[in-house]
Scaffold this motif. Structure first.
Motif, mmCIF file in Angstrom:
data_model
loop_
_atom_site.group_PDB
_atom_site.id
_atom_site.type_symbol
_atom_site.label_atom_id
_atom_site.label_comp_id
_atom_site.label_asym_id
_atom_site.label_seq_id
_atom_site.Cartn_x
_atom_site.Cartn_y
_atom_site.Cartn_z
ATOM 1 N N PRO A 261 -21.296 54.151 76.698
ATOM 2 C CA PRO A 261 -20.061 54.336 75.921
ATOM 3 C C PRO A 261 -18.817 54.550 76.777
ATOM 4 C CG PRO A 261 -21.821 55.615 74.954
ATOM 5 C CD PRO A 261 -22.349 55.062 76.253
ATOM 6 N N ASN A 262 -18.995 55.050 78.003
ATOM 7 C CA ASN A 262 -17.815 55.330 78.824
ATOM 8 C C ASN A 262 -17.059 54.074 79.252
ATOM 9 O OD1 ASN A 262 -19.327 54.285 80.925
ATOM 10 N ND2 ASN A 262 -19.283 56.152 82.142
ATOM 11 N N MET A 263 -17.546 52.903 78.847
ATOM 12 C CA MET A 263 -16.826 51.663 79.169
ATOM 13 C C MET A 263 -15.404 51.685 78.605
ATOM 14 S SD MET A 263 -18.382 48.734 76.691
ATOM 15 C CE MET A 263 -17.286 48.134 75.419
ATOM 16 N N VAL A 264 -15.180 52.464 77.517
ATOM 17 C CA VAL A 264 -13.832 52.522 76.936
ATOM 18 C C VAL A 264 -12.888 53.380 77.776
ATOM 19 C CG1 VAL A 264 -14.655 52.120 74.584
ATOM 20 C CG2 VAL A 264 -14.323 54.444 75.365
ATOM 21 N N LEU A 265 -13.432 54.247 78.631
ATOM 22 C CA LEU A 265 -12.591 55.116 79.458
ATOM 23 C C LEU A 265 -12.230 54.500 80.814
ATOM 24 C CD1 LEU A 265 -14.270 58.614 78.995
ATOM 25 C CD2 LEU A 265 -12.184 57.783 77.928
ATOM 26 N N VAL A 266 -13.096 53.642 81.321
ATOM 27 C CA VAL A 266 -12.949 53.155 82.698
ATOM 28 C C VAL A 266 -11.555 52.577 82.986
ATOM 29 C CG1 VAL A 266 -13.830 51.463 84.371
ATOM 30 C CG2 VAL A 266 -15.416 52.892 83.075
ATOM 31 N N PRO A 267 -10.998 51.730 82.130
ATOM 32 C CA PRO A 267 -9.682 51.185 82.477
ATOM 33 C C PRO A 267 -8.530 52.177 82.338
ATOM 34 C CG PRO A 267 -10.582 50.057 80.538
ATOM 35 C CD PRO A 267 -11.545 51.105 80.942
ATOM 36 N N TRP A 268 -8.736 53.298 81.636
ATOM 37 C CA TRP A 268 -7.620 54.172 81.315
ATOM 38 C C TRP A 268 -7.638 55.513 82.041
ATOM 39 C CZ3 TRP A 268 -5.061 50.618 78.945
ATOM 40 C CH2 TRP A 268 -5.710 49.708 78.119
ATOM 41 N N VAL A 269 -8.786 55.959 82.532
ATOM 42 C CA VAL A 269 -8.899 57.281 83.160
ATOM 43 C C VAL A 269 -9.172 57.093 84.641
ATOM 44 C CG1 VAL A 269 -10.195 59.449 83.184
ATOM 45 C CG2 VAL A 269 -9.764 58.286 81.020
ATOM 46 N N VAL B 26 -16.951 62.287 75.959
ATOM 47 C CA VAL B 26 -15.549 62.066 75.593
ATOM 48 C C VAL B 26 -15.380 60.657 75.024
ATOM 49 C CG1 VAL B 26 -13.204 61.810 76.540
ATOM 50 C CG2 VAL B 26 -14.619 63.767 77.197
ATOM 51 N N ALA B 27 -16.048 59.691 75.632
ATOM 52 C CA ALA B 27 -15.971 58.309 75.153
ATOM 53 C C ALA B 27 -16.557 58.182 73.742
ATOM 54 C CB ALA B 27 -16.697 57.378 76.108
ATOM 55 N N ILE B 28 -17.636 58.900 73.462
ATOM 56 C CA ILE B 28 -18.243 58.866 72.127
ATOM 57 C C ILE B 28 -17.249 59.394 71.089
ATOM 58 C CG2 ILE B 28 -20.021 59.968 70.699
ATOM 59 C CD1 ILE B 28 -21.889 59.625 73.204
ATOM 60 N N ALA B 29 -16.561 60.485 71.410
ATOM 61 C CA ALA B 29 -15.538 61.008 70.493
ATOM 62 C C ALA B 29 -14.389 60.011 70.333
ATOM 63 C CB ALA B 29 -15.015 62.347 71.000
ATOM 64 N N LEU B 30 -13.976 59.389 71.433
ATOM 65 C CA LEU B 30 -12.910 58.393 71.383
ATOM 66 C C LEU B 30 -13.328 57.180 70.557
ATOM 67 C CD1 LEU B 30 -10.107 57.464 72.304
ATOM 68 C CD2 LEU B 30 -11.190 56.537 74.353
#
Length: 176
Positions: free
Chosen positions: A52-60, A73-77
């Motif tokens: 799920p953290n794939m959604v955070l990689v480009p932004w964090v 955090v990614a799961i909540a996002l």
């Protein structure tokens, strides 16, 4: 007497039912959190190479995004992003009965994420380069998400549009 009257009035108060839009928001969030948790389990047990953290990689920028904290955090996002997906289903497909609309919606979301949005996720390979287990697992998760969201929203729509039927007790209570 006053306390008894006050108690009676409090008992007669009814909660205002949630609107269909409010229910859609909750369905979207819960669906996003639940199915991304299942996706994290699939990643943990090596059914998928995508977490799920794939959604955070480009932004964090910091390194915590690659650990458990990043995944949670990614799961909540994803739950929050899923609200938008549920609202889109609500706007376009809520009146369609059955699960086929949800199945197609989930598959369409998978295509959008893995083909159109793929350039946004540098740690996710193109679909042609992914392992077959990853493709099948993620596609199934997206379809199950689509069925969950679609069927839930369609069911709630049908329930809201159905004329209310009072039971005998309620009718007798209202009549007195």
């Amino acid at each position: 007497m006053m306390a008894e009257q006050k108690g009676k009035l409090e008992q007669e108060k009814r909660e205002r039912p949630m609107t269909l839009l409010q229910k859609t928001i909750i369905i979207g969030f819960v669906g996003g959190v639940f199915w991304s948790l299942i996706g994290y389990l699939a990643y943990f047990f090596n059914f998928s190479e995508i977490s799920p953290n794939m959604v955070l990689v480009p932004w964090v920028a910091s390194g915590w995004k690659y650990g458990k904290t990043g995944n949670y955090v990614a799961i909540a996002l994803i739950g929050v992003i899923s609200i938008a997906a549920a609202l889109l289903y609500y706007a376009l497909l809520r009146n369609i009965r059955g699960m086929w609309a949800g199945i197609l919606y989930g598959a369409a979301l998978w295509v959008v994420v893995f083909y159109l949005f793929n350039p946004l996720f540098p740690n996710v390979q193109p679909v042609a380069d992914l392992e077959p287990n990853t493709v099948i697992t993620t596609l199934c998760l997206y379809i199950l998400y689509g069925v969950f969201v679609g069927y839930s929203i369609s069911f709630e729509t049908q329930e809201m549009n159905r004329p209310s039927q009072s039971t005998g007790k309620e009718a007798a209570k209202e009549g007195s």
